[in-house]
Design a protein around this motif. Structure first.
Motif, PDB file in Angstrom:
ATOM      1  N   GLU A 289      69.040  71.833  23.784  1.00  0.00           N
ATOM      2  CA  GLU A 289      69.303  71.168  22.506  1.00  0.00           C
ATOM      3  C   GLU A 289      69.472  69.682  22.774  1.00  0.00           C
ATOM      4  O   GLU A 289      70.326  69.286  23.575  1.00  0.00           O
ATOM      5  CB  GLU A 289      70.569  71.730  21.844  1.00  0.00           C
ATOM      6  CG  GLU A 289      70.448  73.193  21.433  1.00  0.00           C
ATOM      7  CD  GLU A 289      71.697  73.698  20.722  1.00  0.00           C
ATOM      8  OE1 GLU A 289      72.693  72.943  20.678  1.00  0.00           O
ATOM      9  OE2 GLU A 289      71.679  74.837  20.226  1.00  0.00           O
ATOM     10  N   GLU A 290      68.637  68.856  22.121  1.00  0.00           N
ATOM     11  CA  GLU A 290      68.748  67.414  22.320  1.00  0.00           C
ATOM     12  C   GLU A 290      68.120  66.672  21.147  1.00  0.00           C
ATOM     13  O   GLU A 290      67.516  67.279  20.261  1.00  0.00           O
ATOM     14  CB  GLU A 290      68.085  67.002  23.631  1.00  0.00           C
ATOM     15  CG  GLU A 290      66.609  67.298  23.719  1.00  0.00           C
ATOM     16  CD  GLU A 290      66.020  66.847  25.052  1.00  0.00           C
ATOM     17  OE1 GLU A 290      66.685  66.043  25.747  1.00  0.00           O
ATOM     18  OE2 GLU A 290      64.909  67.268  25.392  1.00  0.00           O
ATOM     19  N   ALA A 291      68.274  65.348  21.145  1.00  0.00           N
ATOM     20  CA  ALA A 291      67.704  64.498  20.098  1.00  0.00           C
ATOM     21  C   ALA A 291      66.430  63.859  20.619  1.00  0.00           C
ATOM     22  O   ALA A 291      66.440  63.215  21.676  1.00  0.00           O
ATOM     23  CB  ALA A 291      68.711  63.425  19.695  1.00  0.00           C
TER      24      ALA A 291
ATOM     25  N   ILE B 122      63.717  72.315  14.464  1.00  0.00           N
ATOM     26  CA  ILE B 122      64.699  71.296  14.065  1.00  0.00           C
ATOM     27  C   ILE B 122      66.003  71.978  13.698  1.00  0.00           C
ATOM     28  O   ILE B 122      66.027  72.947  12.924  1.00  0.00           O
ATOM     29  CB  ILE B 122      64.172  70.478  12.868  1.00  0.00           C
ATOM     30  CG1 ILE B 122      62.870  69.761  13.243  1.00  0.00           C
ATOM     31  CG2 ILE B 122      65.215  69.460  12.414  1.00  0.00           C
ATOM     32  CD1 ILE B 122      62.203  69.051  12.080  1.00  0.00           C
ATOM     33  N   ARG B 123      67.096  71.492  14.243  1.00  0.00           N
ATOM     34  CA  ARG B 123      68.428  72.019  13.896  1.00  0.00           C
ATOM     35  C   ARG B 123      68.905  71.254  12.662  1.00  0.00           C
ATOM     36  O   ARG B 123      69.556  70.215  12.762  1.00  0.00           O
ATOM     37  CB  ARG B 123      69.382  71.844  15.079  1.00  0.00           C
ATOM     38  CG  ARG B 123      68.992  72.704  16.290  1.00  0.00           C
ATOM     39  CD  ARG B 123      69.916  72.520  17.477  1.00  0.00           C
ATOM     40  NE  ARG B 123      69.717  71.221  18.085  1.00  0.00           N
ATOM     41  CZ  ARG B 123      70.692  70.377  18.371  1.00  0.00           C
ATOM     42  NH1 ARG B 123      71.941  70.673  18.058  1.00  0.00           N
ATOM     43  NH2 ARG B 123      70.439  69.223  18.952  1.00  0.00           N
TER      44      ARG B 123
ATOM     45  N   ASP C  41      72.713  70.363  12.240  1.00  0.00           N
ATOM     46  CA  ASP C  41      73.153  69.274  13.120  1.00  0.00           C
ATOM     47  C   ASP C  41      72.548  67.942  12.694  1.00  0.00           C
ATOM     48  O   ASP C  41      73.185  66.887  12.803  1.00  0.00           O
ATOM     49  CB  ASP C  41      72.764  69.579  14.574  1.00  0.00           C
ATOM     50  CG  ASP C  41      73.601  70.694  15.170  1.00  0.00           C
ATOM     51  OD1 ASP C  41      74.717  70.923  14.664  1.00  0.00           O
ATOM     52  OD2 ASP C  41      73.136  71.342  16.121  1.00  0.00           O
ATOM     53  N   GLN C  42      71.277  67.971  12.203  1.00  0.00           N
ATOM     54  CA  GLN C  42      70.625  66.740  11.761  1.00  0.00           C
ATOM     55  C   GLN C  42      71.360  66.130  10.574  1.00  0.00           C
ATOM     56  O   GLN C  42      71.617  64.923  10.531  1.00  0.00           O
ATOM     57  CB  GLN C  42      69.170  67.042  11.370  1.00  0.00           C
ATOM     58  CG  GLN C  42      68.355  65.814  10.981  1.00  0.00           C
ATOM     59  CD  GLN C  42      68.018  64.942  12.184  1.00  0.00           C
ATOM     60  OE1 GLN C  42      67.978  65.421  13.307  1.00  0.00           O
ATOM     61  NE2 GLN C  42      67.775  63.664  11.945  1.00  0.00           N
TER      62      GLN C  42
ATOM     63  N   ARG D 186      75.057  64.980  11.898  1.00  0.00           N
ATOM     64  CA  ARG D 186      75.133  63.877  12.855  1.00  0.00           C
ATOM     65  C   ARG D 186      74.351  62.638  12.391  1.00  0.00           C
ATOM     66  O   ARG D 186      74.687  61.519  12.758  1.00  0.00           O
ATOM     67  CB  ARG D 186      74.597  64.335  14.216  1.00  0.00           C
ATOM     68  CG  ARG D 186      75.417  65.456  14.829  1.00  0.00           C
ATOM     69  CD  ARG D 186      74.815  65.907  16.145  1.00  0.00           C
ATOM     70  NE  ARG D 186      75.542  67.041  16.716  1.00  0.00           N
ATOM     71  CZ  ARG D 186      75.220  67.656  17.840  1.00  0.00           C
ATOM     72  NH1 ARG D 186      74.169  67.238  18.533  1.00  0.00           N
ATOM     73  NH2 ARG D 186      75.928  68.671  18.273  1.00  0.00           N
ATOM     74  N   ARG D 187      73.272  62.855  11.622  1.00  0.00           N
ATOM     75  CA  ARG D 187      72.429  61.721  11.224  1.00  0.00           C
ATOM     76  C   ARG D 187      72.067  61.804   9.745  1.00  0.00           C
ATOM     77  O   ARG D 187      70.893  61.958   9.396  1.00  0.00           O
ATOM     78  CB  ARG D 187      71.151  61.693  12.077  1.00  0.00           C
ATOM     79  CG  ARG D 187      71.444  61.801  13.567  1.00  0.00           C
ATOM     80  CD  ARG D 187      70.196  61.777  14.412  1.00  0.00           C
ATOM     81  NE  ARG D 187      70.490  62.264  15.749  1.00  0.00           N
ATOM     82  CZ  ARG D 187      71.101  61.555  16.684  1.00  0.00           C
ATOM     83  NH1 ARG D 187      71.489  60.324  16.426  1.00  0.00           N
ATOM     84  NH2 ARG D 187      71.328  62.079  17.880  1.00  0.00           N
TER      85      ARG D 187
ATOM     86  N   GLU E  29      67.280  66.245  15.767  1.00  0.00           N
ATOM     87  CA  GLU E  29      68.032  67.223  16.552  1.00  0.00           C
ATOM     88  C   GLU E  29      67.192  68.497  16.658  1.00  0.00           C
ATOM     89  O   GLU E  29      66.911  69.156  15.656  1.00  0.00           O
ATOM     90  CB  GLU E  29      69.374  67.533  15.889  1.00  0.00           C
ATOM     91  CG  GLU E  29      70.327  66.360  15.816  1.00  0.00           C
ATOM     92  CD  GLU E  29      70.880  65.970  17.184  1.00  0.00           C
ATOM     93  OE1 GLU E  29      70.884  66.839  18.094  1.00  0.00           O
ATOM     94  OE2 GLU E  29      71.287  64.811  17.356  1.00  0.00           O
TER      95      GLU E  29
ATOM     96  N   ALA F 245      65.826  72.098  19.094  1.00  0.00           N
ATOM     97  CA  ALA F 245      66.143  73.113  20.101  1.00  0.00           C
ATOM     98  C   ALA F 245      64.830  73.729  20.559  1.00  0.00           C
ATOM     99  O   ALA F 245      63.967  74.061  19.731  1.00  0.00           O
ATOM    100  CB  ALA F 245      67.072  74.172  19.532  1.00  0.00           C
TER     101      ALA F 245
END
Length: 409
Positions: free
Chosen positions: A127-129, A137-138, A141-142, A145-146, A154, A156
């Motif tokens: 899992e990263e940006a 796409i998560r 979390d997107q 966080r943004r 974001e 996975a």
């Protein structure tokens, strides 16, 4: 000048030694031995129910297991208790008077075999940006966080990599062993070469929980090295102690090792027989009383209980202790077995002792209860040791179900 103190696990004491207070405190904190003040500023070192070795600068203290149990047998007992882990053919450890040197050689040998075909690869979820879409796409979390931003995303995805649990465990053990003193230059060089083979594998922080892994056809050639690596990571340390002294230790509680081994080996030996085998079986010695909570009852935890149709039928309890000079064991063990048999309504309990001797059955007066003493010689080869546990399972089954078996024949 290097100093070495060798104690037997059952040794009652030793001559007082002159130690610096920092060294005495570090040695005591290792848990391997008890260190108590003696006259004239000296210290008395006593076994504390554990075996292994502690190196503090130029001082090495070793505590040997009873019954001539060498490193190979100790590693077998430690590894087999893991569901089972080590098989007899996996533990051809070097028998060396220097435990650290032997462990270093054994780890190098097993790890070299594991890595003969190169490091294991596998899929790991990442899992990263990123600035591009990869995997999925998560969304949650997107948004969290943004909020309102399109990039970075974001995501996975599954990555095929060497950074898998097996390699992380292997590398952590190799790196820890490289910091242990008393290794030969050859072994240290071999460990360094193994570490370089795992260069793209992330390091584990010392003391953190080891990542989970499961045996499979793909990693079966790793299993002996993984089991040994787990033992190293759970029982060893190599770090700076008080006063920045270099301290390395390998400390094992033999009572726990023996109990775990007996439970695992018995569970496997009883598997062909009808019923279910449970470890640390919870029971109560007293009856429930109206108006009293369950927490106020007398709880008992039996090492191994084999039940058929939900009813306990066989009881086993492992005891790692020495017999008296006359070959007898503490009376308290028999009182404990009588309590187990009475509470669980089982006519016989099996006391499994670590040591040599013959099976002896004691009938309790004015009752139908018997207590069987079953010695298990840990100095035997692994195959013979496992055969002895299977003999125990067979004897216990025949003694409890002889009537039923004859009736069904």
């Amino acid at each position: 000048m290097p100093r070495e103190i060798v104690l037997d696990e059952l040794q009652p004491g030793s001559e007082p030694l002159e130690l610096e207070p920092e060294v005495a405190a570090t040695l005591r904190d290792s848990g391997l031995v008890s260190v108590v003040p003696a006259h004239g500023g000296a210290w008395t070192i006593l076994p504390a129910g554990r075996v292994g070795a502690v190196q503090i600068d130029d001082l090495l203290v070793r505590v040997k297991p009873k019954g001539k149990v060498g490193l190979s047998r100790l590693l077998f007992l430690l590894g087999y208790a893991a569901d089972p882990g080590f098989r007899p053919e996996d533990v051809a450890a070097v028998e060396d008077g220097d435990l650290f040197a032997a462990l270093g050689e054994s780890l190098a040998r097993h790890s070299e075999r594991a890595l003969e075909r190169g490091p294991l690869h596998g899929y790991v979820q990442v899992e990263e940006a990123l600035r591009t879409v990869r995997g999925r796409i998560r969304v949650g979390d997107q948004m969290t966080r943004r909020p309102g931003l399109l990039l970075p995303l974001e995501v996975a995805y599954d990555d095929y990599t060497v950074d898998v649990a097996e390699n992380r465990i292997l590398r952590a053990a190799v790196q820890l062993m490289m910091h242990v003193p008393r290794l030969s230059d050859t072994v240290r060089s071999r460990l360094s070469h193994l570490d370089s083979k795992l260069d793209n594998v992330s390091s584990l922080r010392y003391g953190t929980q080891l990542p989970a892994w499961a045996g499979s056809r793909l990693n079966e050639h790793y299993v002996p090295a993984l089991r040994l690596s787990e033992i190293v990571l759970k029982t060893m340390s190599a770090e700076a102690g008080l006063g920045q002294r270099m301290v390395a230790s390998f400390v094992v509680n033999m009572a726990t090792v023996f109990e775990d081994f007996v439970a695992t080996a018995l569970k496997e030996a009883l598997d062909p027989y009808p019923g279910v085998t449970e470890w640390q079986y919870e029971a109560f010695m007293d009856e429930a009383e109206p108006g009293f909570r369950g927490g106020e009852r007398v709880r008992m935890y039996v090492d191994v209980v084999h039940s058929v149709r939900g009813q306990p039928t066989m009881i086993f309890d492992a005891k790692y202790k020495a017999a008296s000079t006359g070959g007898t064991y503490p009376n308290a063990d028999h009182y404990q077995m009588l309590a187990y048999c009475t509470a669980l309504e089982v006519p016989r309990a099996w006391l499994v002792y670590a040591g040599r001797g013959n099976v002896r059955v004691r009938r309790v007066r004015n009752s139908d209860v018997s207590v069987a003493e079953f010695p298990l010689d840990l100095s035997q080869e692994p195959e013979a040791l496992l055969l002895r546990v299977h003999e125990l399972a067979d004897r216990a089954y025949r003694s409890e179900f002889a009537v039923d078996a004859a009736a069904g024949a």
